[in-house]
Design a protein around this motif. Sequence first.
Motif, mmCIF file in Angstrom:
data_model
loop_
_atom_site.group_PDB
_atom_site.id
_atom_site.type_symbol
_atom_site.label_atom_id
_atom_site.label_comp_id
_atom_site.label_asym_id
_atom_site.label_seq_id
_atom_site.Cartn_x
_atom_site.Cartn_y
_atom_site.Cartn_z
ATOM 1 N N LYS A 258 -10.963 -4.636 -4.638
ATOM 2 C CA LYS A 258 -9.827 -5.364 -3.994
ATOM 3 C C LYS A 258 -10.360 -6.242 -2.948
ATOM 4 C CE LYS A 258 -6.320 -1.596 -4.574
ATOM 5 N NZ LYS A 258 -5.376 -0.776 -3.898
ATOM 6 N N GLN B 243 -9.521 -10.373 -3.207
ATOM 7 C CA GLN B 243 -8.651 -10.865 -2.220
ATOM 8 C C GLN B 243 -9.596 -12.165 -1.648
ATOM 9 O OE1 GLN B 243 -7.309 -8.395 0.889
ATOM 10 N NE2 GLN B 243 -5.673 -9.809 1.726
ATOM 11 N N LYS C 173 -8.112 -9.583 6.289
ATOM 12 C CA LYS C 173 -7.282 -10.172 7.489
ATOM 13 C C LYS C 173 -8.074 -11.013 8.637
ATOM 14 C CE LYS C 173 -4.262 -5.951 7.616
ATOM 15 N NZ LYS C 173 -3.541 -4.751 8.148
ATOM 16 N N ASN D 156 0.926 -11.019 -2.331
ATOM 17 C CA ASN D 156 0.044 -9.977 -1.476
ATOM 18 C C ASN D 156 0.799 -8.661 -1.971
ATOM 19 O OD1 ASN D 156 -1.729 -11.928 -0.335
ATOM 20 N ND2 ASN D 156 -0.240 -11.906 1.630
ATOM 21 N N MET D 157 1.904 -8.399 -1.994
ATOM 22 C CA MET D 157 2.569 -7.161 -2.268
ATOM 23 C C MET D 157 1.888 -6.740 -3.725
ATOM 24 S SD MET D 157 6.126 -7.123 -0.706
ATOM 25 C CE MET D 157 6.615 -5.818 -1.494
ATOM 26 N N GLU E 296 -1.118 -4.371 -3.447
ATOM 27 C CA GLU E 296 -0.365 -3.036 -3.242
ATOM 28 C C GLU E 296 -0.215 -2.533 -2.109
ATOM 29 O OE1 GLU E 296 -2.251 0.073 -5.432
ATOM 30 O OE2 GLU E 296 -2.327 -1.078 -7.516
ATOM 31 N N MET E 297 0.268 -3.558 -1.246
ATOM 32 C CA MET E 297 0.432 -3.560 0.160
ATOM 33 C C MET E 297 2.252 -3.260 0.365
ATOM 34 S SD MET E 297 -1.327 -6.546 1.908
ATOM 35 C CE MET E 297 -3.031 -6.600 2.014
ATOM 36 N N SER E 298 2.488 -2.648 1.541
ATOM 37 C CA SER E 298 3.873 -2.473 1.701
ATOM 38 C C SER E 298 4.278 -4.054 2.283
ATOM 39 C CB SER E 298 4.110 -1.525 2.810
ATOM 40 O OG SER E 298 3.483 -1.756 4.192
ATOM 41 N N SER F 164 3.034 -4.774 5.660
ATOM 42 C CA SER F 164 1.710 -5.095 5.648
ATOM 43 C C SER F 164 1.332 -6.301 5.283
ATOM 44 C CB SER F 164 0.760 -4.022 5.238
ATOM 45 O OG SER F 164 0.939 -2.802 5.617
ATOM 46 N N ALA F 165 2.173 -6.729 4.129
ATOM 47 C CA ALA F 165 2.302 -8.084 3.569
ATOM 48 C C ALA F 165 2.572 -9.263 4.445
ATOM 49 C CB ALA F 165 2.710 -8.189 2.202
ATOM 50 N N CYS G 99 -0.148 -9.676 7.112
ATOM 51 C CA CYS G 99 -1.310 -10.266 6.467
ATOM 52 C C CYS G 99 -0.967 -11.798 6.389
ATOM 53 C CB CYS G 99 -1.712 -9.476 5.363
ATOM 54 S SG CYS G 99 -3.382 -10.115 4.729
#
Length: 624
Positions: free
Chosen positions: A12, A16, A45, A70-71, A75-77, A80-81, A84
Amino acid sequence: ENELICVRRSQKIKLQLRHFALKSILRSILEGITQPPVISHNPPKTITMAPVIPACILTQSLFDQSVEENMELFEMSRESAVQCTVEQYEAMGADLSYIELSGGEEGGKSRMEKLNEDFLEDLNELDKCVGTDGKFVLHDAGEVVERLRRVRLRCEYGESDPTEKKEDIVKDRKEERNNKGTAIFFSLMHAHSGHYTLLSLLTAGLDDQNCDSKYVALREASALCLLSLLSSSSKDDNEKPWSDVLRPLLANGKMSLLLSMSFDFQIQHGSPASLSTKTESPASHLTMLRLATLSLRGNERNRREFYSTGGGGRAALDALFASTRRAEDVAFATDVCRFVAAICRVDDDRSTDVFSGMDHARDLVRLKAVTHLRSIAEKAPAAAFVAARALACREDTISSLISEGFLSLTTEAVLSSEGDHSIKEPALGLLRNLAGSDSVANDLGKDRAMIDCIVRTVADDPSIIMAAHGMGLLAALTLRNASRGDSILWAGGGRAIVRCMRRHACSRSVQRSGCLTTRSLIGQGSVERRAAVKEELIELGIDELLKSSGKLAPDEAYAALREMRLHDNVKLITLNEDGKVKSTTVEMFGDGSASNFRPIFEESADIEVRIRSNEKNIEECIRC
């Protein structure tokens, strides 16, 4: 199992890193930055990049899209997305002061999708205010006005919200960000046929001539919505022009009635500053007048139907009368002059060969509109010159303008306003039209100070509009008179023409006027004079300028080169619809038969004898 989790996390992070590295490289290429981004091997980050993104690139839709990516990818909430994405754009130097940091709504709806739903909801609620017969059904006038305001702001500012504290920032970035942001709302308006609803709301209470405060506010809000649609360039070129939507209103006389009611309201209640009631719109007369002006500008059919069946002449006279009654309202006088110019304009719609502006100008002059314009010229001379230029399209209307003193007023404005281009520019435009009369051209040609002023204006660094007016005025002065051409040449007109054509090489109007002036200067007078003028202009480099101007004004450039006997070095071709050469001949003059062509048409001494002889020949042919 733990090893698999570590490998997955490592994959991941690598993905990214590659994703943001690729995005930064693409942005660097678009911005012309050659250095590669500097990426540290830290978690995503703390990624840092060398290129700095200008603030104009980051829009609300781009920010929301980045959050969604990003989500999906990592697989971010949503929280968090968003965090970030904010840190990433801050590291790249983007300005986030005008961005809403919610990143869209939960449930998969982005901010733009929610705006679209709100926009359609407002349109649907406005539709409920119009009955099946097309008439307005009054509910809550305040709510209707508020929905109209939201629709107008969405069409003007796109996805931005100018009511927030960031209003100044949004306005500064409006031209950069919202050309694409407003297109979706214009498309929704077209698909929903919301303009018909706006027309119904605009005519609410019009049959009874109801001037109640709620109806005035409702008509004002509807007019502002239509005004934003007409003044915007965000719509698709394939869609129906917004000015065509107002054609029924222009043709059936309702626009004239709206204008008359707003003018009466303005006369009764005074200037906008004197109105104290918030529900009554203080600028309703200005809004209605600007709406009518924009609906006529560039649309010959609207102009013709408005004047013939919609009472346009009466509306123009009412506007002029209201302007003279309120002498202190300069803004209203300026809009009135633009309205009159839009009614009489003949040069802003090339989709038709039939223009009604000349007939409208003659009718308005007959109804004493020039007298009202002369009164407006005392407080708003620039606007009065614009309207007077639209009227000065015929010999009889020019005579009426001269009798009212517009010639002396215009020459005084040209000579006295050397540094004030806001007055000198429209004054030159009016003088250009007035010079179409030979008597006016002769008077100007004898005025040495005026000739020097015109030549100096053309020779300096004028704007494109002022250069077009100045060059057009020189072309009018040199037409059919060699002595006026000599006066211009003695004042340095040849050098001024060359400088202006070089400076505005992309302006068709300037190039066309330069070609016409050159042709008139060389094609008049004795053989010795023609040779001397030709030699002087060739030394200044006019021949090369004429060849290059053939791309913008081929007929005029070829005629000037032909008069200089330099047409053998060029060829005038005609292209068909496929872009292929259709003809290499000059249909207007002929290739070999016009070697003695002269641009001045003088009457022959035996013209009557030749006419009678031709009539006899025709009669004999008929008998045979």
